[in-house]
Structures are given as structure tokens and as C-alpha cells.
Design an enzyme around this catalytic site. Structure first.
Site, mmCIF file in Angstrom:
data_model
loop_
_atom_site.group_PDB
_atom_site.id
_atom_site.type_symbol
_atom_site.label_atom_id
_atom_site.label_comp_id
_atom_site.label_asym_id
_atom_site.label_seq_id
_atom_site.Cartn_x
_atom_site.Cartn_y
_atom_site.Cartn_z
ATOM 1 N N ASP A 72 0.869 -1.178 0.000
ATOM 2 C CA ASP A 72 0.000 0.000 0.000
ATOM 3 C C ASP A 72 0.908 1.231 0.000
ATOM 4 O OD1 ASP A 72 -2.150 1.678 0.044
ATOM 5 O OD2 ASP A 72 -3.103 0.799 1.800
ATOM 6 N N GLU A 90 -9.884 7.474 4.576
ATOM 7 C CA GLU A 90 -8.787 6.959 5.412
ATOM 8 C C GLU A 90 -8.799 7.631 6.794
ATOM 9 O OE1 GLU A 90 -5.204 5.810 3.320
ATOM 10 O OE2 GLU A 90 -6.113 6.352 1.421
HETATM 11 C C1 BGC Z 1 -4.979 3.234 0.467
HETATM 12 C C2 BGC Z 1 -5.302 2.157 -0.516
HETATM 13 C C3 BGC Z 1 -5.246 2.676 -1.913
HETATM 14 C C4 BGC Z 1 -3.912 3.329 -2.160
HETATM 15 C C5 BGC Z 1 -3.779 3.923 -3.529
HETATM 16 C C6 BGC Z 1 -3.721 3.953 0.112
HETATM 17 O O1 BGC Z 1 -3.494 5.026 0.967
HETATM 18 O O2 BGC Z 1 -4.844 2.665 1.756
HETATM 19 O O3 BGC Z 1 -6.577 1.619 -0.235
HETATM 20 O O4 BGC Z 1 -5.467 1.640 -2.810
HETATM 21 O O5 BGC Z 1 -3.700 4.351 -1.222
HETATM 22 O O6 BGC Z 1 -4.553 5.034 -3.682
HETATM 23 C C1 BGC Z 2 -3.476 9.598 -2.587
HETATM 24 C C2 BGC Z 2 -4.312 8.479 -2.106
HETATM 25 C C3 BGC Z 2 -3.580 7.751 -1.061
HETATM 26 C C4 BGC Z 2 -3.104 8.681 0.035
HETATM 27 C C5 BGC Z 2 -2.278 7.962 1.041
HETATM 28 C C6 BGC Z 2 -3.042 10.461 -1.452
HETATM 29 O O1 BGC Z 2 -2.189 11.441 -1.924
HETATM 30 O O2 BGC Z 2 -4.158 10.358 -3.503
HETATM 31 O O3 BGC Z 2 -4.629 7.623 -3.153
HETATM 32 O O4 BGC Z 2 -4.376 6.772 -0.530
HETATM 33 O O5 BGC Z 2 -2.380 9.749 -0.485
HETATM 34 O O6 BGC Z 2 -1.426 8.761 1.763
#
Ligand code: BGC
Ligand code: BGC
Length: 864
Positions: free
Chosen positions: A338, A540
Site C-alpha cells: 500500500d 482513510e
Molecule cells: C490506500 C489504498 C489505496 C492506495 C492507492 C492507500 O493510501 O490505503 O486503499 O489503494 O492508497 O490510492
Molecule cells: C493519494 C491516495 C492515497 C493517500 C495515502 C493520497 O495522496 O491520492 O490515493 O491513498 O495519499 O497517503
């Protein structure tokens, strides 16, 4: 200046940083995850595979396929192999670099678009995909042609693309209890993704969420493995196609990722990226249940989770990634990390993490620092720290999936067929899903269905708000910053109501604040009000909550309901939320109450069920049933169907329909204060963003306070500026800048004073991460204060801040007693923290909270 009047001269702050224990090493607190301050996690090194089912591999060994993989592998250099293991973010890598470094994969994160253009068209997406693909197959510099694989979070439809169908978020689908619908949604989503040339979706999330304060609860189908397991099987069939048929990965069906392996929904207090402290048996039976069926359906990739299991990060968990997932469960696809998740593994940093590879991670989601990680990984293979066999295994797995998905042949039957994106067929499926996801919790005197021939008032800030009804992961990562123009083809809940009312010959008026104008309904009273309200979008950890009380501290929707009730108009509440919340007050004020979750782009599905046809007959009945238990008391933060003592307000499986005749008393317990009877937990004032009830304001001199709602705000002449910045992840910290034109403060404030005396009594400390960018030149104070007179406690902070290393994050902890001794009355706190500077200063802050028991270890202490 009233602020300074309140300063107590008796502050014992000479003790600053002297009476203190060593400040934490700033790299140690390089985690925003509050678990850093938790008690030592349980160590479980006694694993037993007996806890896990022994699964037959989803695919029998295919000799031809394996021979092709081996042939490719034998031609590849080490550089090419390690390149395959990197997944970079499109903002940070060009097609040219993909070619040069033999990069295996790219992703677009939430809110990243081709050419940085939110309105990028499907053709723009496809052209960019083609450019990366062509670069990956270009062997003019030598090397082997290996197609790149592009992944995107199509988590409720192809949600990064304007005009796509947005399905209800998973929590709503869980209530629909319809695995066949789930398969059709997976299929429709894959088709929309395929149009844009993207190969792979980071979905489904098959977390089993136990503590609903988690900011990702809405991404989960259920608190119980039963639904998650049934849905994982079908969703993967829908996305990838049935593995026993020709449709499997045929270009109309794409690669799916089951995420986040494993235990993401089980973290203590629902803290995102936190620690899941459960037995192995519970991990397997509850949290992994969806993986067994996902694997059975042939899922091709699994995303490692950010969380830890009993203190050990999943990205470095060899037992779980290799012994369990790949061996015991027979998974032959690849494990992707991730978002820079490897950095949290012990001994790792963002650009170096042999431990993750050795544990079984096959592809790093490395976003921007891919070049350094690539080089370090190469060096680690050369030095023997990572065995060559591990690299060969990782690359074989990646190649296996790329071959199965037909990427070498690039058979893309749907690419460029733009009419599929947001097509009427797909929207019809989404609308069906909305209807089926609605759960009727209260229907006193059988107020619903609403007769569409009547006079209907529609109110609430969710009524005509597609952004709000769609939640996080919608165009932008957090789902914020979108307006109606960003949703072509979509319908708000109000639009759906209006269509139904117009068709039946009734009258409808939309007044967000419920205030009728004299001309509304020709001055007559409406027969009924439909009030749509609920949570604003988040994703998140930005959505993590400290309490499950809806709108803790700010009661604006209650006031709206009250206002309508007071006119004797029956109220139907439509509640938009990503989780069950404590809404007893709102329930008491409603005659009917519908949990509508986060329905997405097809808001008209709500009216389909709530309103009658032109004859006054119901059109669709409610079939949704809760897949999460709904709390009766405000402290029921962890309440699940299998609890030994199970006393929810509405149980798992609850849901009325039009045949039910159930009266819900209007005197549900409204005592939110009873929350403090529970164990005292960290009180978060700001984690990524202010936590309810706290709101962030700039109080600059005598001017009116400026509310900081977006990611940038400033007072007059830009004297004080507050901007969202990245500490570890996107927008998880705030940069505060004082130009020094006037003295002024940045304040976390609440309308409703909070009784925080327990924090004082239980030895809590204020803790925050601070980075000094430009040291203060004039006095600075940290203050906790209350609404009344003479109850403010301010501590001088200038020398503490001056002593911090510039440009680096450190944690500052202050015993709450210091504020009390300076005069703060903790029984009615209205400013949880105010940072006041009399001169120029540039600093950043993150993770502001009161941590019980932390006073003893605080850097700034004042005795008891
Ligand atoms: C998230 C994932 C996601 C990834 C890409 C991460 O922060 O936990 O679910 O697929 O970002 O965007
Ligand atoms: C991204 C997300 C990701 C997240 C995690 C963002 O900048 O756009 O996809 O899950 O950062 O830190």
C-alpha cells in the site's frame, strides 16, 4: 489585548525541557499512527497454520504459462527484474522513465488525473495509458518488452473519472444483502475502467470492521465475515470474470486487488493504520474470511495492509504474507504494497526496505521515491541481503498476472468506447443498488411511503448535494472540493424526489435550512418534510473519530429537525453516513428515519422507495437490512453481532419494511455525557484535520475569526496563514505562519464547552508533533481556555520552540497540570488549544491530542 490579560504570571515553565525526560527521537515518531503512544503490544510469535484453512490453488499449474514466465525471466537483467517490482505514481514518473528503468507498474492515487486535469476525458486517460504501455514495450535500448500494469482505486465505480457511474459505497452494498448485485456492480465497474485503458482496480476492500470509529468503515461491507465472504467471492467474479470461463480477464474484465491484507478492520479504537490486537484464530476467522472466497474466485493481486498485527507491520510480515497467504492459502498472484506502506516496517525507510521483499512483498507502491528505492533494492540483491530466488519469485508472480490478463497482447476491446462510462445500463444498476441499500430504522405511524401527491418540503444540506451523498474516494481522494458540475449525468436525492413528485402531481419545495418563503406552497403548511443530512466526505484516517456521536459539539441538524417539528410537520430523516453513529437525538426528533449510507451518483434511488406513484401506492419496498449493529449508547463504539453481551439499538439484520408496524419510542437516551463512563481514551483535537467537536480558527488581533475549512486560509494581509501540508502522508499536518504584523492565534475551538477534567485527573499530557521552519522572534504561548472569565491557562512556549531542531519533526508533550496551574478550568474547555504568537513565526503542527497517563513522561511538567 484580552488574551494577554489572562496570562498567569505564576507559570512554572522554567521547567520547560529541563524537568523533562528525553524528547522522543523525531524519527521514532515518524508515524502519525497514535499507536506509538499505546502500551506495548502483545507479542505473539507462536504461530500455527492450523488456524488457517488449507486451500487448493485457484488455478491448476499451467505448464505452458510457467514455461513462458521462465523464458522471460531468463532474458531479464537484474535491473529489469527489480524495475518490475516498482509501482510509481503517475505524477512522479514519465513514460520515458518507465522505459529507461523498466518500471513494472504505475498507479494514480485518489485525486490524481492525467495531465493534472480533474476534467481529463476518457480519451486523455486512455492516451496516457497508451503512452506508458508503449514505453514499457519499447526495447530500442535493449531489454525485454514487459507491458506495464496501471492500477487505480475504482472502489465505488471508476470514481476518479468525471462522468463515471458511482455506486453506493460498500457499507450500503452490505445492507443490500444481494451477492448477485455485487457481481453485476463489479462487472460494470470493470467495464468503465477498461474504457480508460486502466488495467487493474485496487478493489474490493474486504475489511471486517469492528470499531466503527475507523475512517474507512464505509469501505467495508459488514462487521461480520458472513457478508464479506459472500461478497468478496462475487465482486471478484464480477471484476475479473468467472475464472472457469472465457470471460476471465478478457479485457472487459480486469485485474482485481483484494485489500488490505489483513486485519485492517480490527485495529484498536478503529485507528487507521493502527494495530490489530487479536488472536491468530480471530484474525483468520473474522478478518481473513473474505480472502478465502476471494482466492477461490481467483483474485490476481492482494494488497498488503498498513496495519500491524500484534505490533508487527503487515508489510514486513513473512508469516502472514508468505507462509499463510502464498503457501497455506495457495495464492499464485502477487502481493502489492500500500502507499509507501513499507516505510513503517522496522528498520525500513521509504527508499529502502529489504525486509518487505524478504517477507513476501512482490511490488512496492512507492509513489514518488521509486528511483532511490530501485537503486537500494538492487544493491540489497547484490549484497545478498535479498536472495535472488525471492526476486525471481516476485517477478514470476507479476509476469503470471500480466500474461493471464492478456497485457502482452494488449487486447482491449473496450478502450475508447466512451459511451460505456456512466452508461444508462450502469446507472440503472447503481440505482437498483441505492434502493436495496436503504435501511428503514423508524417508521412511526407508518409515515412512509410519502404520498407523492402531497406538499413536500425537502431540507437539509444533503438534499441536493451529490458530493455529500458520494462520500470519500470521489473524484478527489477525500471526496471534498467537488460541486454539482463535477457530476454530469448524476442525480441528487432532491432531483429524484422532484421527479417522483412531478410525476404524481404533488408539490415540492427545496429549502436547505427548512425556512419556508411566503410563496412556498402558496403559504400553506407542507404535509411532510424530508430532511437529508449526515456526515461530510472523508477518506482513510481523515475520517477516524474519537466518538461515535454524530456532530459531537455542533448540533446544527438537530436544530433543523427541531425547527420543522415545532411547526407540527411530520419529519422523515434521510441520514447519509459512512457508518452507524449515535443519533438518538435525531431519531427522537424524526417520525421516520432511513439510513441511506453513501449512495453515490444515483440519488433517485432514494425517492424510488420513499415516495409513492401517482395512485398513492408504494413503488418499491425497503429490503435493506443492517450489516452493522447500530449503537444505543454513545460509548458503544465496538458493538458487533457476535458480542457476548449484545445490546444495540438496532441489531445486525434489522430493517423495517412497509408491512412492519413498529413504533419506536421518542425518548431514546440522549445522555451523550455517559460516554465518559467508559475507559478514558486519547482525546484527539486534530489528527490530519480537526476532530469534532473542535474546529480550527484563526484569531488575528481584533478581527473576526477566520474558520479554516479547506486546505488554505488566512487572515487580513495574510498576517496568519494556515495551510495543509504533508508530514507523512497527504495533508496530515498544518503549516502555521505568522507574518508578525499583529499578535494573533490559531485556535482549536468548540461551541459547546467540553468537560475535560478527567484528562487532568488521569495524568494526561497535551502532545503534538511540531516542526519549526522559522524560529519565533517574540513571545509565543500555548493556551487552553474556557468560555467564561478567569479560567484560561497560558504557557510561554517561545524557548521550547527555539530549542527544537529546525526543519525536523519532533514531539512536544506538556503535562495538562501546567495549564491548570496557569488557570485553565478543565470542566468547561472551549479552546482545546490556542497557539498564540506575538511576532514572526513559521511552524507546522500535527497530531494534537490529550493522552491519558502521558504526563509523567512529558517534556514539560509541573508536578501534580
Ligand atoms: C490506500 C489504498 C489505496 C492506495 C492507492 C492507500 O493510501 O490505503 O486503499 O489503494 O492508497 O490510492
Ligand atoms: C493519494 C491516495 C492515497 C493517500 C495515502 C493520497 O495522496 O491520492 O490515493 O491513498 O495519499 O497517503
Amino acid at each position: 489585548m484580552s488574551y494577554l490579560k489572562s496570562l498567569s504570571a505564576s507559570i512554572m515553565l522554567a521547567t520547560a525541557l529541563t524537568a523533562c525526560s528525553e524528547p522522543e527521537n523525531s524519527s521514532d515518531n515518524a508515524t502519525h499512527s497514535p499507536q506509538a503512544t499505546e502500551n506495548q503490544p502483545i507479542q505473539t510469535e507462536q504461530y500455527s497454520l492450523e488456524n488457517w484453512p488449507k486451500l487448493a490453488p485457484a488455478f491448476p499449474k499451467d505448464e505452458k504459462l510457467e514455461a513462458r514466465i521462465a523464458a522471460l525471466l531468463s532474458q531479464m537483467t537484474l535491473e529489469e527484474k527489480v524495475g518490475q517490482m516498482m509501482q510509481a505514481e503517475i505524477k512522479s514518473i514519465t513514460p520515458e522513465e518507465v522505459k529507461k528503468y523498466h518500471i513494472g507498474s504505475i498507479l494514480n492515487g485518489g485525486g490524481t488525473f492525467p495531465n493534472n486535469d480533474k476534467f481529463a476525458t476518457p480519451d486523455d486517460w486512455r492516451q496516457l495509458a497508451d503512452a506508458y504501455f508503449t514505453a514499457s514495450m519499447d526495447t530500442s535500448d535493449g531489454g525485454v518488452a514487459i507491458p506495464i500494469i496501471w492500477g487505480s482505486d475504482a472502489v465505488h465505480g471508476h470514481n476518479n473519472v468525471i462522468g463515471a457511474t458511482l455506486f453506493p459505497h460498500n457499507i450500503g452494498l452490505g445492507a443490500a444483502r444481494d451477492p448477485d448485485l455485487i457481481r453485476r456492480i463489479g462487472e460494470a465497474t470493470a467495464r468503465e475502467v477498461a474504457v480508460t485503458g486502466v488495467d487493474w482496480t485496487f478493489a474490493p476492500t474486504i475489511a471486517v470492521v469492528r470499531d466503527d470509529r475507523w475512517g474507512r468503515t464505509f469501505e467495508s461491507y459488514s462487521e461480520d465475515p458472513e457478508i464479506v465472504a459472500a461478497y468478496a467471492r462475487e465482486m471478484i467474479k464480477g471484476i475479473q470474470g468467472d475464472k472457469n470461463t472465457e470471460e476471465f480477464l478478457d479485457g472487459r474484465h480486469l485485474v482485481s486487488a483484494a485489500k488490505h491484507f489483513v486485519g485492517d478492520g480490527g485495529t484498536t479504537r478503529g485507528i487507521d493504520r493502527g494495530d490489530t490486537q487479536v488472536s491468530e484464530k480471530e484474525l483468520a476467522e473474522i478478518h481473513a474470511a473474505g480472502y478465502f472466497t476471494a482466492l477461490e474466485s481467483g483474485v490476481q493481486s492482494v494488497m498488503a495492509s498498513f496495519n500491524s498485527w500484534n505490533g508487527k507491520r503487515l508489510h514486513g510480515h513473512k508469516y502472514l504474507l508468505t507462509d499463510v497467504l502464498k503457501e497455506r492459502l495457495g495464492f499464485d498472484g502477487f502481493v502489492v504494497g500500500d502507499w509507501n506502506g513499507h516505510r513503517f516496517v522496522d528498520g525500513c525507510s521509504i527508499d529502502s526496505c529489504a525486509a518487505a521483499v524478504n517477507a513476501g512483498l512482490d511490488m512496492f507502491m512507492i509513489t514518488s521515491e521509486w528511483k532511490a528505492l530501485l537503486e537500494n533494492t538492487l544493491a540489497q540483491v547484490k549484497s545478498g541481503e535479498i536472495p535472488m530466488s525471492r526476486i525471481d519469485d516476485a517477478v514470476s508472480r507479476i509476469l503470471r498476472v500480466k500474461i493471464r490478463a492478456g497485457l502482452f497482447e494488449r487486447d482491449r476491446p473496450l478502450a475508447g468506447k466512451n459511451g460505456i462510462l456512466g452508461s444508462p445500463e450502469h446507472r440503472a444498476i447503481a440505482r437498483e443498488a441505492v434502493r436495496k441499500s436503504l435501511v428503514l430504522l423508524k417508521n412511526n405511524d407508518q409515515l412512509l411511503p410519502v404520498d407523492a401527491r402531497q406538499k413536500i418540503l425537502v431540507a437539509g444540506d444533503g438534499a441536493d448535494n451529490i458530493s455529500k451523498q458520494s462520500g470519500g474516494w470521489t473524484i478527489s481522494w477525500q471526496g471534498t472540493g467537488n460541486t454539482a458540475e463535477d457530476f454530469p449525468g448524476a442525480t441528487s436525492i432532491y432531483t429524484g424526489i422532484k421527479q417522483a413528485v412531478d410525476a404524481a402531481g404533488g408539490q415540492v419545495v427545496l429549502r436547505e435550512d427548512g425556512a419556508l418563503a411566503p410563496e412556498d406552497f402558496a403559504g400553506e403548511k407542507p404535509d411532510v418534510a424530508i430532511v437529508v443530512f449526515g456526515e461530510d466526505p472523508y477518506a482513510e484516517w481523515h475520517g477516524d473519530l474519537a466518538s461515535i456521536e454524530f456532530q459531537l459539539g455542533s448540533k446544527q441538524d438537530q436544530e433543523l429537525l427541531q425547527k420543522i417539528k415545532a411547526q407540527n410537520i411530520p419529519v422523515v430523516s434521510v441520514f447519509l453516513s459512512g457508518r452507524p453513529l449515535w443519533v438518538n437525538k435525531e431519531l427522537n426528533l424524526s417520525d421516520a428515519f432511513v439510513a441511506a449510507w453513501l449512495p453515490g451518483s444515483e440519488g433517485a434511488g432514494v425517492a424510488d422507495v420513499l415516495l409513492t406513484d401517482a395512485e398513492g401506492n408504494k413503488r418499491y419496498d425497503f429490503t435493506g437490512r443492517l450489516s452493522f449493529s447500530w449503537p444505543e449508547l454513545v460509548h458503544q463504539t465496538v458493538i458487533n453481532r457476535d458480542d457476548e453481551e449484545y445490546a444495540p439499538l438496532f441489531s445486525y439484520g434489522y430493517g423495517l419494511d412497509y408491512a412492519s408496524d413498529v413504533q419506536l419510542a421518542n425518548n431514546l437516551n440522549e445522555d451523550g455525557e455517559s460516554y465518559v463512563d467508559g475507559a478514558l481514551e486519547d482525546a484527539w483535537l486534530m489528527v490530519s484535520r480537526p476532530q469534532a467537536p473542535w474546529k480550527l480558527f484563526i484569531a488575528d488581533g481584533e478581527q473576526d475569526p477566520v474558520w479554516v475549512s479547506g486546505n488554505l486560509a488566512s487572515s487580513a494581509d495574510d498576517n496568519i496563514t494556515v495551510a495543509s501540508i504533508d508530514m507523512l502522508s497527504q495533508e496530515d499536518a498544518r503549516a502555521l505562519t505568522w507574518k508578525g504584523l499583529r499578535a494573533g492565534s490559531v485556535v482549536l475551538e468548540t461551541q459547546k464547552p467540553q468537560d475535560l477534567s478527567r484528562y487532568l485527573n488521569e495524568g494526561a499530557a497535551l502532545t503534538m508533533d511540531i516542526r519549526i521552519d522559522e524560529a519565533p522572534v517574540a513571545p509565543v504561548f500555548a493556551q487552553i481556555s474556557c468560555a467564561g472569565e478567569a479560567c484560561n491557562g497560558a504557557l510561554p512556549l517561545q524557548s521550547t520552540l527555539q530549542a527544537l531542531p529546525q526543519g525536523d519533526w519532533s514531539q512536544v508533550t506538556i503535562d495538562l497540570q501546567c495549564f491548570a496551574k496557569a488557570g485553565a478550568d478543565f470542566s468547561k474547555v472551549s479552546q482545546g488549544l490556542s497557539l498564540h504568537s506575538e511576532g514572526k513565526l513559521a511552524m507546522a503542527v500535527a497530531n494534537i491530542k490529550f493522552v491519558p497517563g502521558a504526563a509523567e513522561q512529558a517534556q514539560i511538567r509541573c508536578g501534580s
